[in-house]
Every structure is written in C-alpha cells, then in structure tokens.
Design a protein around this motif. Sequence first.
Motif, PDB file in Angstrom:
ATOM      1  N   TRP A 661       0.830  -1.203   0.000  1.00 46.13           N
ATOM      2  CA  TRP A 661       0.000   0.000   0.000  1.00 46.13           C
ATOM      3  C   TRP A 661       0.863   1.251   0.000  1.00 46.13           C
ATOM      4  O   TRP A 661       0.757   2.070  -0.902  1.00 46.13           O
ATOM      5  CB  TRP A 661      -0.912  -0.031   1.231  1.00 46.13           C
ATOM      6  N   LYS A 662       1.741   1.369   1.004  1.00 43.10           N
ATOM      7  CA  LYS A 662       2.428   2.655   1.152  1.00 43.10           C
ATOM      8  C   LYS A 662       3.468   2.880   0.078  1.00 43.10           C
ATOM      9  O   LYS A 662       3.664   3.983  -0.387  1.00 43.10           O
ATOM     10  CB  LYS A 662       3.108   2.708   2.530  1.00 43.10           C
ATOM     11  N   VAL A 663       4.190   1.842  -0.300  1.00 44.74           N
ATOM     12  CA  VAL A 663       5.279   2.052  -1.248  1.00 44.74           C
ATOM     13  C   VAL A 663       4.803   1.828  -2.674  1.00 44.74           C
ATOM     14  O   VAL A 663       4.853   2.709  -3.517  1.00 44.74           O
ATOM     15  CB  VAL A 663       6.462   1.123  -0.935  1.00 44.74           C
ATOM     16  N   ILE A 664       4.335   0.655  -2.949  1.00 43.22           N
ATOM     17  CA  ILE A 664       4.035   0.345  -4.337  1.00 43.22           C
ATOM     18  C   ILE A 664       2.831   1.147  -4.825  1.00 43.22           C
ATOM     19  O   ILE A 664       2.876   1.774  -5.878  1.00 43.22           O
ATOM     20  CB  ILE A 664       3.773  -1.154  -4.515  1.00 43.22           C
ATOM     21  N   ASP A 665       1.764   1.150  -4.033  1.00 47.01           N
ATOM     22  CA  ASP A 665       0.578   1.825  -4.541  1.00 47.01           C
ATOM     23  C   ASP A 665       0.711   3.332  -4.449  1.00 47.01           C
ATOM     24  O   ASP A 665       0.547   4.041  -5.427  1.00 47.01           O
ATOM     25  CB  ASP A 665      -0.654   1.358  -3.755  1.00 47.01           C
ATOM     26  N   ALA A 666       1.009   3.826  -3.224  1.00 50.24           N
ATOM     27  CA  ALA A 666       0.989   5.278  -3.047  1.00 50.24           C
ATOM     28  C   ALA A 666       2.134   5.942  -3.788  1.00 50.24           C
ATOM     29  O   ALA A 666       1.953   6.971  -4.408  1.00 50.24           O
ATOM     30  CB  ALA A 666       1.059   5.619  -1.567  1.00 50.24           C
ATOM     31  N   ARG A 667       3.317   5.338  -3.706  1.00 48.16           N
ATOM     32  CA  ARG A 667       4.449   6.064  -4.312  1.00 48.16           C
ATOM     33  C   ARG A 667       4.670   5.705  -5.769  1.00 48.16           C
ATOM     34  O   ARG A 667       4.771   6.568  -6.618  1.00 48.16           O
ATOM     35  CB  ARG A 667       5.737   5.776  -3.528  1.00 48.16           C
ATOM     36  N   VAL A 668       4.752   4.428  -6.050  1.00 56.26           N
ATOM     37  CA  VAL A 668       5.129   4.065  -7.423  1.00 56.26           C
ATOM     38  C   VAL A 668       3.970   4.282  -8.383  1.00 56.26           C
ATOM     39  O   VAL A 668       4.054   5.057  -9.327  1.00 56.26           O
ATOM     40  CB  VAL A 668       5.606   2.600  -7.481  1.00 56.26           C
ATOM     41  N   ILE A 669       2.879   3.619  -8.135  1.00 57.07           N
ATOM     42  CA  ILE A 669       1.778   3.685  -9.110  1.00 57.07           C
ATOM     43  C   ILE A 669       1.173   5.084  -9.162  1.00 57.07           C
ATOM     44  O   ILE A 669       0.997   5.656 -10.239  1.00 57.07           O
ATOM     45  CB  ILE A 669       0.713   2.637  -8.775  1.00 57.07           C
ATOM     46  N   ASP A 670       0.875   5.621  -7.981  1.00 57.72           N
ATOM     47  CA  ASP A 670       0.338   6.983  -7.988  1.00 57.72           C
ATOM     48  C   ASP A 670       1.351   7.952  -8.556  1.00 57.72           C
ATOM     49  O   ASP A 670       0.998   8.922  -9.235  1.00 57.72           O
ATOM     50  CB  ASP A 670      -0.061   7.400  -6.569  1.00 57.72           C
ATOM     51  N   GLY A 671       2.639   7.687  -8.268  1.00 61.48           N
ATOM     52  CA  GLY A 671       3.670   8.556  -8.792  1.00 61.48           C
ATOM     53  C   GLY A 671       3.701   8.556 -10.310  1.00 61.48           C
ATOM     54  O   GLY A 671       3.777   9.610 -10.951  1.00 61.48           O
ATOM     55  N   VAL A 672       3.579   7.356 -10.876  1.00 58.88           N
ATOM     56  CA  VAL A 672       3.580   7.278 -12.336  1.00 58.88           C
ATOM     57  C   VAL A 672       2.386   8.023 -12.919  1.00 58.88           C
ATOM     58  O   VAL A 672       2.507   8.821 -13.844  1.00 58.88           O
ATOM     59  CB  VAL A 672       3.561   5.801 -12.784  1.00 58.88           C
ATOM     60  N   VAL A 673       1.216   7.754 -12.336  1.00 51.69           N
ATOM     61  CA  VAL A 673       0.013   8.391 -12.881  1.00 51.69           C
ATOM     62  C   VAL A 673       0.090   9.906 -12.713  1.00 51.69           C
ATOM     63  O   VAL A 673      -0.165  10.666 -13.652  1.00 51.69           O
ATOM     64  CB  VAL A 673      -1.231   7.830 -12.169  1.00 51.69           C
ATOM     65  N   ASN A 674       0.472  10.342 -11.495  1.00 49.86           N
ATOM     66  CA  ASN A 674       0.593  11.791 -11.298  1.00 49.86           C
ATOM     67  C   ASN A 674       1.671  12.369 -12.189  1.00 49.86           C
ATOM     68  O   ASN A 674       1.544  13.488 -12.683  1.00 49.86           O
ATOM     69  CB  ASN A 674       0.924  12.099  -9.839  1.00 49.86           C
ATOM     70  N   GLY A 675       2.750  11.574 -12.392  1.00 55.95           N
ATOM     71  CA  GLY A 675       3.826  12.055 -13.241  1.00 55.95           C
ATOM     72  C   GLY A 675       3.364  12.286 -14.664  1.00 55.95           C
ATOM     73  O   GLY A 675       3.720  13.281 -15.296  1.00 55.95           O
TER      74      GLY A 675
END
Lengths: 715, 97, 172
Positions: A661-675
């Motif tokens: 949740w905290k790393v893969i979902d919040a940072r990586v996936i959300d990061g890619v989408v927000n990016g």
Amino acid sequence: MYNALGVSVQGGQATVETASQFQPFFPGLIILLPLIGFLINGALALRHAQASASAVRLGGELDLGDHLPPTHTLPSYVAPGVMLVAFLIASVNFARMFSVELHDPHVIEYWTWIATGAFTVKAAIQLDQLSILMTMIVTGVGFLIHVFSVGYMRDDAGYPRYFSYLNLFIFFMLVLVMGASYPLMFVGWEGVGLCSYLLIGFWFSDREKSDAGKKAFIVNRIGDFGFLIAMFLLFGMFGTLDFVPLFSQAANLEYGSGLVTAVTLFLFLGAAGKSAQIPLYVWLPDAMAGPTPVSALIHAATMVTAGVYLVVRSSVLYALSPIASATVAGVGVLTALFAATIALKQNDIKKVLAYSTVSQLGYMFVGVGVGAYATGIFHLMTHAFFKALLFLGAGAVIHSMHHSLHRTNNHQDPQDMRNMGGLRAFMPITWGTMWVATFAISGIWPFAGFFSKDEIIWQTAAFGGAAKAPYPMLYQVYWVIALVAAILTAFYMTRMMVMTFHGASRTGVEEVKHLHESPPVMWIPLIALAFFSVVAGWINVPEALRETFIGLGPLTSEWLHHWLEPITEQAHHIQELNLGEVAEQAPFGGGEVTWALVSTTLALVTVLASFQFLRRRNVKVAAEDTELSGFSKVLYNKWYVDEIYDRLIVQPLIKSSRFCWKVIDARVIDGVVNGVGWTARALGFVVSMFQTGTVNMYAFVLTIGALIILGVSVF
Amino acid sequence: MITEALVLSAMIFVLGTFGVLVRRNAIIMFLCIELQLNAVNLAFIAFSRLMGIDGQVFVFFVMTVAAAEAAVGLAIIISVFRHYKTVNVDNFKLLRW
Amino acid sequence: MIEVLFYVFAAVALGGALGVVWAKSPVGSLLFMVVTLGSLAGIFVLLEAHFLAAIQVIVYAGAIMVLFLFVIMLLNLGHDYQRDLKGGAFALLSFVIIGLMAGVLARQFSTDSIPELAVGGQAIDALLEQHGVVGAIAQPLYTTYVVPFEITGVLLLVAIVGALALAKKDGR
C-alpha cells in the motif's frame, strides 16, 4: 425435459427397474420455502430497522414489555413455519423413496446455469438416500432450533433480521446438500459461509464479535481455495462436474493414482476449513460470539457437517486413494485429541462445547477416513441431536444467568461456569436433558452416541487391520488415540455439568433470586432433542452387536447402513478389491462385542469417577480466581495456536500489505500516474508559449508552413 | 522574357512576404499583401503566354477581389484603430498566453 | 529593344518594392507602391496583356491606392516617422525564410524547358486579332466564366455593405 415442479429426468447408470417409479413430492419447495421465509423476514427487518437502530447502538436490547409490534411477532410464525413445512415435504419424499426402494439417484433439472463451450452446469437437485437424510436432519433440527430462538431472542432488537439470516442459512445449506453437482454444492458452501459471518457477527456493534465473524469467513476462504482447485482438477479429469456422470466414470480410475490423491487432498482442505479441523479450526471457538441458537444450528448440527458430507459424497474418490484416506483419518483423530485437551481447561461454557464440536467432528472424519462412510454419517446424525441439545441447554442457562445478572446490575460474564453452580435446583428440565446429552456424547450405552462413536472406533481397527490394508501400524495408533480422546470427552463433559449444575451456588445471593427455568417455547425443543439423543442410535446397530443384549433385540436394526448402501456401494466395492477382508480382531485382541463393552464401561467409569472427584472440588468465583500456571496454562490458552498463527502468518501478511500500500501503490503507481499528468501540464505550458498573440509571429509561422508545403510539393 | 518575368514575380513576392513579417504598421502590412498579389498577377500573365487566355481572365478576377478585400480590410483597421488608438500590431495582444 | 524596356521596368519595380518595405513613413511606402504598380503595368503591356495593364493603372494604382491614402489621412498616421520595422533575431529569421522561399521559387521558374511563344501565345494573338484588345478578355469572360463573373458582382456588393457597416461610427 425439465420443468419447475417435479417432472424429472432419470439420471445415473442403467437402472434396475423397481416395483414402481419414484415420484418426488415438490422437492423444489423444500429449498424455496426457506428462501421465501428469508425474503419475508428480511422485509420485516427493514421495516423494523428504524425502530431498532437506536436500540442496537445502545446495546442491542429492546424493552418491549408485553406489547410486541407485528415486525416482531410475524417472524415468530413465518420462520419456524417454513421450516416445519419444509421438513414435512422432505419426510413425504423420504417415505416415497423408502416405499419404492429407490436405487439410482433422481436428478431434477430446473434450468441451465452455466453454458460455455465444454463446461455446462445446470441448476439441478439430486434426490437420493444421502441428500434426503441430510435434508431431514437440517430441516428437522433446524425447526427445533427456530422454535427455541423464538424464546431466546425475544428481547433482541434485531429479532426479524435474525430470523431472516437463519432462513437464508437453511436455504443455502439445502442447496449444499441437495445440489446435483460440485459447483452447486460450492454455491451452498459459500452461502453458508456468508450466513455464518452474518450470524456470528450478529451483534456487530461489539468490535470483538464482528471480528469473530470476519475470522470465520476468512479462514473458511482458505478452505474454499482447496475446494476450487479440486474442482478444476476434477473437470480436467472428467469433463463434467455433475455427480452422477462423474462418479460413474470415477470407478474406472486407477487405484492410488496421483491425480485422485491430489483431488481428494484439496477437497479435504476445503472440508477442513468448513468443518474446523487442524489447521483451520481456529474460527469455531471464536464463533461462539454469536447467539447461542446460531452456535447450535450452524456450528454443531449443520454447517460444520458440510465437510463430512463432501467426503461421503466423494466416497468413490476417497476409496481410490489410500494416502488421502489415511490423511483424513489422521487429521481427524489428531483434531479429536487436540480439541479435547483444550476443552479440559476452559471456563466459558460455550467454549467447552465449541471444542467438543471440533473434537467430535474429528471423530466423523476418522470414520470417513478409514472407509466407514455410513458410520461417519451416522455419527453426524447423532451428534446433530446431542450437540444441538447441549448448545440449546447452554443457551437456556446463559439466558437465565443473563437475566438474573441484568436484574441486579451485575457485570459478570453470564457464560463463565465459575459464576454458576447448583443450577439444578432452578433449572431441572435443562439439567435433565443436558445429562442425557452428556451420556450420549460420552458414548454410554444405550444412548445414541455409544452406537455411533463406538462403531467408528471399531471400524478404525477393522479397516486398518484389513488383509491388504496399507499402513496397518498407523491405523493402530489412530485407534488408540481415538480411545484416549473418548475418555477425555467423558471427563470434560462431566466437568462442565458439575461446574454448572452441581455443587454450591456461586452466583451470588441476590442474583440467585432471579434464576428460573426457561419458558416452554425453549424447553420443549430440549425434550424433543433429548428423546432423539436416546433413540437415534438404535437405527444402526451392527449385526455382531445385535446378537447380544447390547443390540436391544427387536428395538434396533442396521437400517442406516442399508439405507445408504446405494451411495457407498461403489466405494465399498473398491475397498473390497484393494483392501481385502476386514479384520475381526482389534490390535490387542478381542472382537467387536468385547471392545464395545470395554469402551462403554470405560466411559461410564470415567463419568462416575470424575463426577465424584469434581463435586468435592472448591471452584472459585471468576472474579477471585487465580492465574493458572504450567501445563494448565498452555491448555487454557489453546496451546497458543492463535498466537502462533498471528506471528507466523498474520503479521507478515499485514507487513507486506502495508508495504504494497504505502510504497508500491501510493508512491510508485500513484507517482507514475501523477507524473504523466504533471508531464502533460508541463508540455502544454511549453507549447503554449507559441501563442504570443502578435500578428507578425502568426504570419511567420504561416510562411514557414507555406514554405514546407511548397518544398514537399516540389521535391 | 517569360522566364525573366517569372523570376521577377518570385522576387517581388518574396519581398512582399518579408514586408508582412517585419513591418509593425497594420496598414503597411496590408500594403505588402497587395504587393504579393501583384506579383502573383504577373506570374499569371506570364504563364498565360504559354497556356492561353485563361490566365488573364483570372488576373481580372484577382484584381476585383483584391479591391473588395482592400475595402473591407481597411474598414476593419479603422474600427480597430477606434478602440486601440494605434495601428501598431504589437498592441493587439489579447490572444497572448 | 523590348528586352531593354523589360529590364528597365523590372528594375524600377524591384526598387519600388524595396521602397515599400523599407520606407519610414507610410505615405512614402504608398508612393513607392504606386511606382511598382506602374512598372508592372508596363510589363503587362510587354506581355501582350493590354487590357489588364489599363485596368491595373485605373483600378489598382488609381482607386485602391487612393483608398489607402485616404485611410492613412483619416488616421492621421503621416506624422511620426519612427521606424517601425521589427529588428533583431526575428528579422534575421524572416530573412532566412524568405531566402529559402526565393530559392525554391526561382529554381522552379527558371528551368530551361519553358519555350518562348508556345501554343498559348498564338491563341492569344489570334484572339487579339479577332476581337481587339478588350474583346480578347471579354469573350471568355462572358461565355466560359460568366458564373464567376456574376458571383464576383455579388461579392463586390457584399464588400460594400460590409465596409459600410464596419466603418460606421457607433450610435448612428
């Protein structure tokens, strides 16, 4: 070819023509009626919801006095009513089956549920000896428990909701036992799991209770995974999942083949989840958080027996795999012993009964594991009677204790046996019927439990010592463990009875004034169940015992064995081929009759001795009790299994989920989408710089465009 | 002579484009557009020596349309001038980002 | 002889065009434009397009340029002689672009395969013989191109109305 109310399709192998045709009597109604009950009660519950919502928040009790609203009175008639009618219809079908001497299963198809290429599943019910027997047990015992609940749940705010869930549960349970294919059975399987969750967490405003419901559902899920894998394998092997064609093909399989072993082991994983065997039993003690009639119905008489039903239904497959059968029997007997040890030291009356259920289920699995399928079903039936009786009796006790503690504003636990004692004087009917059940469960002649449990123990020796049996030493060990567990059963049940009903009263002087027997609507089912706990054993007494006085002469017969023969004959045939003659003597010598006498004497002696011993013990009230130490502490804390599971499985899962949740979902996936969004905005900003607004710039770009077109057309 | 005429036409056209690009006065930009049109007319006339009378007829139409366009365009410039008080195109920047 | 005339007219036309782009004052630009138009008219005559040369002088140099002049006078633009050329990088880039354009066009136009006085030219001579200078244009205009002719008439009407509507002062 099929129609809704009973025109049928004859299924199965080439039929042996019997005297007359079996005409089913509205079998679809048996399943439909509880569903209708659910809908009616559910509608009432929704109407009632407004009134009860505030009450639930305040602790779940309504002070209704004498004036009950219709949403409260209607379910009292609808719910037991549909059960009674369903039971009667099932009885009529049973009688017809009996008179016609039906041999092949009678399958009635209603509509096609799944039709995709090679895989077809029809919504169909199968009427045969096993399913009609299970149906009668479910509806009959269910009816008695519904009647009991009318009295037990009278003051509860969620009264109509309770009955709607109970009816829904019965509906799914009937789908489970009457379904004609594995997927349909699975529908019922999942459905009873759902209803179990709903009913265990019935008082959901209490966090602990709703957690217990979740635990039951999640642990069951693990078992369901096994069931699914088994279904996939079966489809791969046979191309169909309907019982009739599948089992007729199965008889031709190779004995002991790896695929069959895999299938049966996975099916057993599912059964272990549903029927609370090691390692998936942990949900059942926690499930005592639900109302006591729920524990009686679901966790004693019906849902937990679904696993045993599954194994007996698939008896052909289990007969083909000696490894799987030995595993089933081994897990069963270990569970029987393990749970019995834990029950020795529990103080909550319902927890004792919960572990007792786990232990007795273990016995059932021993029965079906060694190959005595009819005996397993026999013990299922007798256990349904005496365990339901025990739970309902405990419910009556708790009901009374709760009322008296409530009246005096005492906040002690009404279920703690250390707060009881000497209740015999106040609740004689409950006392009497529960002693009947205790004798039955301990296996004392001539009560029901003696015949069923004793026969399981004997069959372990008989099949284990058969002429060509694999692992004879293993089965000898099973036999010994089963005997030990039987002694422990007698001991902890006596302990429970003594602590509750005998000795000095520990409930407190003020509270005692409010203790009284339950109303008739609650003790009449107790009497009925007590009656069956006495006589139910007499329908399946083996020939060897009938030759002596044990068989009670003309009162008994080996009827159940013969009744279930069409179901188990394929499996027995395979056993005869591969195991040879069954043994006549138990491992330490002595035949069936000898060991029957020995086991009942042992049980009786244990009960009497422990009664005398325990009566004189000074039990402290719960508030003043001291901490346990040493081995007692281990037993009281259930061998710390829940804690071990928590450390080994639950915490790592939580940690990895948190990581996901905290790393893969919040940072990586959300990061890619927000990016991507950020990049689009940045690009847009850069490109927007082109829009300077000056005419000259526009002319410039225009000229460049013209030049490009010119260039392209020229070159 | 036709080739030279065409080259001349090209050069005048390019000069007109340059004028459109670099001048800031709206009226002079418009004038340079007229210069471009004239260069195109010359090209048409030159080609009509090769292809037939149709080139000259087209020039006729071009001139007519150029007249109409000049009238309307100048009217627009006048209305713009009324608002901005200047015809310097650098001031007409409402569409800027 | 004709060649010399042509080169003279061409030089004047180019000079005038340069003047249009380069002149400081708007009126100066305009006058240079008139010069260019005049020399172009001369070149038209040399290319046997007599009628159009006349039209060029009368309509273009005569009416349209006068219109421009009127507008300049109306807007009182003739006074400040600030250079209003855009400078710097933009001008340089523009210069490069138009140089490229010139190159492309010149390349296209100066191929050797254009013959002098081909079929088209003879047809024009025949028409001129038959109908005279004006008739040479009028004959295709009123027969083959009569529809565009009529539409152009409508276009002029629309332009008049549009110019009137746009240039009106608010309120009246």
